[in-house]
Design an enzyme around this catalytic site. Sequence first.
Site, PDB file in Angstrom:
ATOM      1  CG  HIS A 198      -2.355  -0.797   0.585  1.00  0.00           C
ATOM      2  ND1 HIS A 198      -3.026  -0.491  -0.322  1.00  0.00           N
ATOM      3  CD2 HIS A 198      -2.746  -1.885   1.499  1.00  0.00           C
ATOM      4  CE1 HIS A 198      -3.813  -1.286  -0.382  1.00  0.00           C
ATOM      5  NE2 HIS A 198      -3.913  -2.165   0.542  1.00  0.00           N
ATOM      6  CD  GLU A 438      -3.245 -12.686 -22.173  1.00  0.00           C
ATOM      7  OE1 GLU A 438      -2.796 -11.954 -21.508  1.00  0.00           O
ATOM      8  OE2 GLU A 438      -4.750 -12.955 -21.807  1.00  0.00           O
ATOM      9  CG  ASP A 462      -0.047 -13.015 -19.312  1.00  0.00           C
ATOM     10  OD1 ASP A 462       0.880 -13.526 -18.500  1.00  0.00           O
ATOM     11  OD2 ASP A 462      -0.860 -12.595 -19.090  1.00  0.00           O
ATOM     12  CB  CYS A 509      -4.025  -3.946 -23.772  1.00  0.00           C
ATOM     13  SG  CYS A 509      -4.323  -5.596 -23.544  1.00  0.00           S
TER      14      CYS A 509
HETATM   15  C1  PEP Z   1      -0.985  -8.608 -20.769  1.00  0.00           C
HETATM   16  O1  PEP Z   1      -0.766  -9.882 -20.299  1.00  0.00           O
HETATM   17  O2  PEP Z   1      -0.198  -8.104 -21.360  1.00  0.00           O
HETATM   18  C2  PEP Z   1      -2.181  -8.053 -20.164  1.00  0.00           C
HETATM   19  C3  PEP Z   1      -2.510  -6.880 -20.750  1.00  0.00           C
HETATM   20  O3  PEP Z   1      -3.062  -8.609 -19.296  1.00  0.00           O
HETATM   21  P1  PEP Z   1      -2.487  -8.604 -17.661  1.00  0.00           P
HETATM   22  O4  PEP Z   1      -1.299  -7.979 -17.182  1.00  0.00           O
HETATM   23  O5  PEP Z   1      -3.792  -8.196 -16.730  1.00  0.00           O
HETATM   24  O6  PEP Z   1      -2.331 -10.206 -17.438  1.00  0.00           O
HETATM   25 MG    MG Z   2      -2.386 -11.176 -19.419  1.00  0.00          MG
END
Ligand code: PEP
Ligand code: MG
Length: 588
Positions: A198, A438, A462, A509
């Site tokens: 935190h 991923e 991932d 993303c």
């Molecule tokens: C990713 O794996 O790049 C992703 C955006 O998902 P997370 O980080 O939530 O696994």
């Molecule tokens: Mg992911």
Amino acid sequence: MKGLKEILKHSSNYLTGIAAAPGLTIGKAYVFTKEVLEINHNEITDVDEAIVLFNEALEKSQKELRKIFSFAKEKMGEVRAAIFEAHLMILDDPVLIGNISDRIKKEKRFPEFIVDDEISKYQQLMFGASEHYMKERALDIEDIKNRIIRNLQKKRWQSKIPLEAIVVSGNLTPADTILFTKSAAIGYVTDHGGLTSHAAIIARSLNLPAVVGTHHASEKINDGDLLIIDGFHGMIFINPDENQIKYFTQKIQHLFEINLELQGLKDKPAETFDGRKINLLANVDVSGEVDLVVAKGAKGIGLFRTEQIIEEIGEFPDEEEQVKIYSTLADTIYPENITIRAFDIGGDKVRQFDLQEANPFLGLRGVRLLLENEHLFKIQIRAVLRASVHKNVNFMIPMVSTLQEIKRTKILVDECKAELHKEKIPYDNHMKLGIMIEVPSAAVMSRDYAAEVDFLSIGTNDLIQYLMAVDRGNDYVSDLYQEFHPSVIRTLAHIVSEGKKSNATVSICGEMAADTLAVPLLVGLGLDSLSVSPSAVPSVKRTIRALNYEKAKLLAEECLSLSTEEQIIKTIEKFFKDNLIQRTRNIL
Ligand code: PEP
Ligand code: MG
């Protein structure tokens, strides 16, 4: 000006840790050592008096926490301040309070001993949990325990520090972290804790640099030492020399100028100067961040991690709760779009199911777990559909590895639509469905899988871990976690070109999209959209606007012909030098 590498070559007066909150600061250290509370184990004679004292201490602790909660709300908003609401709930827990009172009556020992023993039992359970998150929360409970004990002993609590100091401590509870800002703390350094502690979360929301997990900072730093904290690289310089002060003062000035420039970009489009438009979106982990998405100038939400809701409330939200959260987000971001990702549970994330898996990252995670628990999946699909009435909601499936998983999900979506139709509940019949790419099998099969859905979103966090076979959280192999490895770049190129053959839009993303160095390459590879954390939106936009798309395409082509990460990084750095002066990665 010398670079950081050069500075480090000639220095030994620094410590390293986890870069927990970005930013740079120079200031005096305030070493905060917590008083170790002595616990009286003795027996008591007057039980009634002990119960009165316990209740008074409890009340005082609640009062203190309520004050902290309202101060925190003011400082960091309702959502982030909810940590303290959770602490108040623990102090209100009738089972815990009942157990303590019963034991005082039965065992006739000093209340502080019973409080210590009873709350420590809870903590031990949490420390023993496999999830990192639970371990961090166990540390939070330490604050609640010590608060009651301190009030039982009628001691005062120290929360004042010299003005504008950098707080250095073994551990910082959320309450310490927020209260020190009252005396204008300008940064934090701790021996323990990780990114999810935190202290780290609060420092990030307060925009104060923090380096955590340094192991020995509180031993090596003395009160009053001059410190430089580099929250971008996780470094602390102790009593810096002239060169170091000069280097970081210039950096701070540079950062200040960049921030001014970035603020001016809010309403400007994310478009290269030769006209290639990029859809620049933001990732949202907690719903309160949506205001930040708008403030930072993103064109919508490219990833809402719904599993964070479970993390926050500690259980699966029911359909109505989900509809409320998703609709609020969709309404707030309207007319822009939001992509809601199905619960990505499993791996290192929320572990609601008591699964004993030898390799959780390769186990029942994301869509695999959802398809094993269709009732939960369908509740979420119904909620997302119900939130889609204004036609600005997309739905995305995590951890897809087979075609079967996509087809099965589509059947469930159709079933939910039919149910809602029958119940006369409105929804967007054309809500876009997409998948995360991923897992390497999905990457290879991009064209076939894209033919089944409207969009692909690449989760590089991932994808890199599965492609390189490196646990994304394992320090021992972090050198192998190479986002610029040629296999990663070639896989990205394959996904984009194959996905487009099936007319799907392709976005990214993962964290890679927020890396300034990666942006020209990603744009050059032909990605349509980038989704990054809200705070990274301005700097990514700045890089996109400084790019020439035609040149970025040539850069991507060149990188695709190289065979080591080092060569690729060098090539991109050269590209920055030749084309985007002053826009090297270490600016931010
Ligand atoms: C990713 O794996 O790049 C992703 C955006 O998902 P997370 O980080 O939530 O696994
Ligand atoms: Mg992911």
